[in-house]
Write a protein that holds these residues in place. Structure first.
Motif, PDB file in Angstrom:
ATOM      1  N   LYS A   1       1.865   5.802   2.297  1.00 14.34           N
ATOM      2  CA  LYS A   1       2.058   5.296   3.664  1.00 14.34           C
ATOM      3  C   LYS A   1       1.327   6.177   4.672  1.00 14.34           C
ATOM      4  O   LYS A   1       0.640   5.679   5.578  1.00 14.34           O
ATOM      5  CB  LYS A   1       3.552   5.251   3.983  1.00 14.34           C
ATOM      6  CG  LYS A   1       3.872   4.692   5.357  1.00 14.34           C
ATOM      7  CD  LYS A   1       5.376   4.551   5.546  1.00 14.34           C
ATOM      8  CE  LYS A   1       5.688   3.904   6.889  1.00 14.34           C
ATOM      9  NZ  LYS A   1       7.152   3.715   7.068  1.00 14.34           N
TER      10      LYS A   1
ATOM     11  N   LEU B   1      -2.463   5.599   4.494  1.00 19.56           N
ATOM     12  CA  LEU B   1      -2.875   4.370   5.180  1.00 19.56           C
ATOM     13  C   LEU B   1      -2.938   4.593   6.688  1.00 19.56           C
ATOM     14  O   LEU B   1      -3.862   4.127   7.363  1.00 19.56           O
ATOM     15  CB  LEU B   1      -1.895   3.236   4.864  1.00 19.56           C
ATOM     16  CG  LEU B   1      -1.901   2.683   3.448  1.00 19.56           C
ATOM     17  CD1 LEU B   1      -0.704   1.752   3.236  1.00 19.56           C
ATOM     18  CD2 LEU B   1      -3.197   1.943   3.151  1.00 19.56           C
TER      19      LEU B   1
ATOM     20  N   TYR C   1      -5.375   2.058   9.281  1.00 20.37           N
ATOM     21  CA  TYR C   1      -4.997   0.676   9.017  1.00 20.37           C
ATOM     22  C   TYR C   1      -3.993   0.180  10.059  1.00 20.37           C
ATOM     23  O   TYR C   1      -3.301   0.972  10.708  1.00 20.37           O
ATOM     24  CB  TYR C   1      -4.406   0.540   7.608  1.00 20.37           C
ATOM     25  CG  TYR C   1      -5.439   0.628   6.513  1.00 20.37           C
ATOM     26  CD1 TYR C   1      -6.256  -0.459   6.207  1.00 20.37           C
ATOM     27  CD2 TYR C   1      -5.609   1.804   5.782  1.00 20.37           C
ATOM     28  CE1 TYR C   1      -7.228  -0.372   5.210  1.00 20.37           C
ATOM     29  CE2 TYR C   1      -6.567   1.900   4.784  1.00 20.37           C
ATOM     30  CZ  TYR C   1      -7.379   0.804   4.501  1.00 20.37           C
ATOM     31  OH  TYR C   1      -8.328   0.886   3.522  1.00 20.37           O
TER      32      TYR C   1
ATOM     33  N   SER D   1       1.071  -3.111  10.692  1.00 20.82           N
ATOM     34  CA  SER D   1       1.705  -4.022   9.731  1.00 20.82           C
ATOM     35  C   SER D   1       1.320  -3.660   8.304  1.00 20.82           C
ATOM     36  O   SER D   1       2.139  -3.763   7.381  1.00 20.82           O
ATOM     37  CB  SER D   1       1.313  -5.474  10.031  1.00 20.82           C
ATOM     38  OG  SER D   1      -0.092  -5.629  10.028  1.00 20.82           O
ATOM     39  N   THR D   2       0.065  -3.220   8.112  1.00 28.67           N
ATOM     40  CA  THR D   2      -0.393  -2.805   6.783  1.00 28.67           C
ATOM     41  C   THR D   2       0.312  -1.524   6.354  1.00 28.67           C
ATOM     42  O   THR D   2       0.777  -1.404   5.215  1.00 28.67           O
ATOM     43  CB  THR D   2      -1.916  -2.582   6.787  1.00 28.67           C
ATOM     44  OG1 THR D   2      -2.569  -3.805   7.156  1.00 28.67           O
ATOM     45  CG2 THR D   2      -2.413  -2.153   5.415  1.00 28.67           C
TER      46      THR D   2
ATOM     47  N   ASN E   1       3.956  -2.604   5.445  1.00 24.46           N
ATOM     48  CA  ASN E   1       4.225  -3.527   4.345  1.00 24.46           C
ATOM     49  C   ASN E   1       3.717  -3.074   2.984  1.00 24.46           C
ATOM     50  O   ASN E   1       4.401  -3.264   1.972  1.00 24.46           O
ATOM     51  CB  ASN E   1       3.623  -4.907   4.666  1.00 24.46           C
ATOM     52  CG  ASN E   1       4.380  -5.633   5.756  1.00 24.46           C
ATOM     53  OD1 ASN E   1       5.602  -5.692   5.741  1.00 24.46           O
ATOM     54  ND2 ASN E   1       3.658  -6.183   6.724  1.00 24.46           N
ATOM     55  N   LEU E   2       2.520  -2.492   2.917  1.00 21.35           N
ATOM     56  CA  LEU E   2       1.944  -2.164   1.615  1.00 21.35           C
ATOM     57  C   LEU E   2       2.787  -1.194   0.794  1.00 21.35           C
ATOM     58  O   LEU E   2       2.994  -1.408  -0.410  1.00 21.35           O
ATOM     59  CB  LEU E   2       0.506  -1.636   1.786  1.00 21.35           C
ATOM     60  CG  LEU E   2      -0.592  -2.709   1.640  1.00 21.35           C
ATOM     61  CD1 LEU E   2      -0.408  -3.822   2.667  1.00 21.35           C
ATOM     62  CD2 LEU E   2      -1.982  -2.094   1.784  1.00 21.35           C
TER      63      LEU E   2
ATOM     64  N   LYS F   1      -0.765 -10.691  -1.091  1.00 25.30           N
ATOM     65  CA  LYS F   1      -0.421  -9.449  -0.396  1.00 25.30           C
ATOM     66  C   LYS F   1      -0.104  -8.338  -1.393  1.00 25.30           C
ATOM     67  O   LYS F   1      -0.415  -7.170  -1.162  1.00 25.30           O
ATOM     68  CB  LYS F   1       0.756  -9.689   0.547  1.00 25.30           C
ATOM     69  CG  LYS F   1       0.370 -10.539   1.752  1.00 25.30           C
ATOM     70  CD  LYS F   1       1.566 -10.928   2.583  1.00 25.30           C
ATOM     71  CE  LYS F   1       1.133 -11.821   3.739  1.00 25.30           C
ATOM     72  NZ  LYS F   1       2.263 -12.330   4.531  1.00 25.30           N
TER      73      LYS F   1
ATOM     74  N   GLN G   1      -3.476  -7.176  -2.675  1.00 26.02           N
ATOM     75  CA  GLN G   1      -4.064  -6.288  -1.682  1.00 26.02           C
ATOM     76  C   GLN G   1      -3.432  -4.899  -1.762  1.00 26.02           C
ATOM     77  O   GLN G   1      -4.124  -3.873  -1.705  1.00 26.02           O
ATOM     78  CB  GLN G   1      -3.867  -6.850  -0.272  1.00 26.02           C
ATOM     79  CG  GLN G   1      -4.425  -5.949   0.820  1.00 26.02           C
ATOM     80  CD  GLN G   1      -3.919  -6.321   2.210  1.00 26.02           C
ATOM     81  OE1 GLN G   1      -2.921  -7.020   2.350  1.00 26.02           O
ATOM     82  NE2 GLN G   1      -4.597  -5.851   3.239  1.00 26.02           N
ATOM     83  N   SER G   2      -2.108  -4.858  -1.909  1.00 26.76           N
ATOM     84  CA  SER G   2      -1.402  -3.576  -1.996  1.00 26.76           C
ATOM     85  C   SER G   2      -1.841  -2.797  -3.227  1.00 26.76           C
ATOM     86  O   SER G   2      -2.057  -1.579  -3.166  1.00 26.76           O
ATOM     87  CB  SER G   2       0.114  -3.813  -2.040  1.00 26.76           C
ATOM     88  OG  SER G   2       0.552  -4.507  -0.897  1.00 26.76           O
TER      89      SER G   2
ATOM     90  N   LYS H   1      -5.353  -1.353  -2.679  1.00 30.19           N
ATOM     91  CA  LYS H   1      -5.330  -0.200  -1.780  1.00 30.19           C
ATOM     92  C   LYS H   1      -4.682   1.012  -2.463  1.00 30.19           C
ATOM     93  O   LYS H   1      -5.118   2.147  -2.279  1.00 30.19           O
ATOM     94  CB  LYS H   1      -4.565  -0.554  -0.503  1.00 30.19           C
ATOM     95  CG  LYS H   1      -5.318  -1.486   0.428  1.00 30.19           C
ATOM     96  CD  LYS H   1      -6.429  -0.754   1.148  1.00 30.19           C
ATOM     97  CE  LYS H   1      -7.050  -1.615   2.244  1.00 30.19           C
ATOM     98  NZ  LYS H   1      -7.780  -2.764   1.728  1.00 30.19           N
TER      99      LYS H   1
END
Length: 338
Positions: free
Chosen positions: A19, A22, A27, A30-31, A34-35, A88, A91-92, A95
């Motif tokens: 976290k 990111l 980023y 929201s990214t 959420n990720l 999503k 995407q997570s 990343k």
């Protein structure tokens, strides 16, 4: 799956570290929010497979995990996870594996998961859902440790001002973050956006109800948060008396979302930009002319505004009646409706 509890201390640390990475990389809030929540599911899965060291992770584990996601039921609505939600997670995972390589935690190749097919759509809230967010700011005050009743009421007033700015005035995240108290002309009911996209400035009209929320916050409650400092920022963090950043405002919005208690609303993955999408959609549904909405939002061309015709289900040629942006006050939520 946000309530999953990781037993492995190294996995809990890894989630927090991801976290922070990111956030440092720049980023969107929201990214950043959420990720890591999605990655917690992966780490929880690994624990259940007795894989307790991230260095044991390989591509096969990730592929097996993703297959369980595709077979997992939606705990709130039944059925399977939507393709959009699965994307999503993909995407997570991308990343997260990039993060593992970049920080030297694990040499793992890029994952080869293909995005699920979805229709591109804009997420927006209904008028009723916007009303619920406003109502959440009126909930009974429950004083917490080191936060007295007056401070808590000031935070609630700040939440209403936040909704007034990002929904009522349709500002972008960075535009709202950059606002100073001096950017609001209370006499003329106009908000001056000085740091718009591509350095463009614009004046945005403020409805009577939203002006009321801003007035109450600035004059009655904001002094409680500034603690005597001469801070110019509109949105002030009570703990530091400094300008609130996008992540902090986003968290406040998420808090309101959960406080509504509406499961359908809670299920939506919203951010500050969702409020901007919402007001644009509501304007169009009410019949405001595209050119007026475009000026209101600060779009450089009508092409950017036309996306809302698909959201609202209204043919472009029928979005005509409102010729003056100042007429928009009749569309917005009144105090009685809230």
């Amino acid at each position: 799956m946000k309530k999953l509890v990781l037993q492995n201390p190294s996995y809990r640390y890894l989630e927090q570290s991801f976290k922070e990475w990111l956030d440092v990389q720049g980023y969107a809030p929201s990214t950043v929010y959420n990720l890591p929540n999605h990655i917690r599911e992966l780490l929880y899965y690994l624990e259940k497979q007795d894989i307790n060291n991230i260095k044991e992770l390989n591509i096969k584990h990730i592929e097996n995990y993703y297959q369980t996601l595709k077979e997992r039921s939606n705990q709130r609505r039944g059925g399977g996870l939507s393709n959009g939600h699965l994307n999503k997670h993909i995407q997570s995972l991308r990343k997260f594996t990039t993060y593992l390589r970049k920080v030297g935690r694990l040499e793992i190749p890029e994952i080869n998961l293909k995005d699920e097919e979805t229709e591109n759509r804009i997420i927006y809230l209904t008028v009723e859902e916007i009303q619920q967010l406003f109502k959440a700011t009126r909930q009974a005050v429950e004083p917490r440790e080191r936060v007295n009743v007056r401070t808590y009421e000031a935070i609630q007033a700040r939440d209403r001002a936040m909704l007034a700015v990002f929904y009522g005035c349709g500002l972008r995240r960075t535009e709202g973050v950059s606002l100073d108290v001096g950017d609001i002309n209370f006499d003329k009911s106009v908000l001056h956006v000085r740091k718009g996209k591509n350095y463009k400035e614009r004046l945005v009209p403020i409805s009577k109800t939203n002006l009321k929320y801003l007035t109450e916050y600035v004059y009655d409650h904001r002094p409680e948060l500034t603690n005597g400092s001469k801070a110019e920022a509109l949105f002030i963090a009570y703990s530091t008396t400094k300008r609130m950043q996008g992540q902090s405002l986003f968290i406040r919005l998420k808090n309101l979302q959960y406080q509504t208690g509406d499961q359908d609303l809670i299920e939506k993955e919203i951010g500050l930009h969702t409020l901007r999408h919402s007001i644009a959609t509501h304007f169009l549904q009410a019949g405001m002319k595209l050119e007026s909405i475009s000026r209101f939002l600060g779009h450089s061309s009508l092409e950017s505004t036309q996306i809302y015709t698909h959201v609202a289900g209204i043919p472009i040629e029928k979005a005509q009646p409102f010729n003056n942006i100042k007429n928009y006050d009749s569309i917005q939520l009144s105090e009685d409706e809230l």
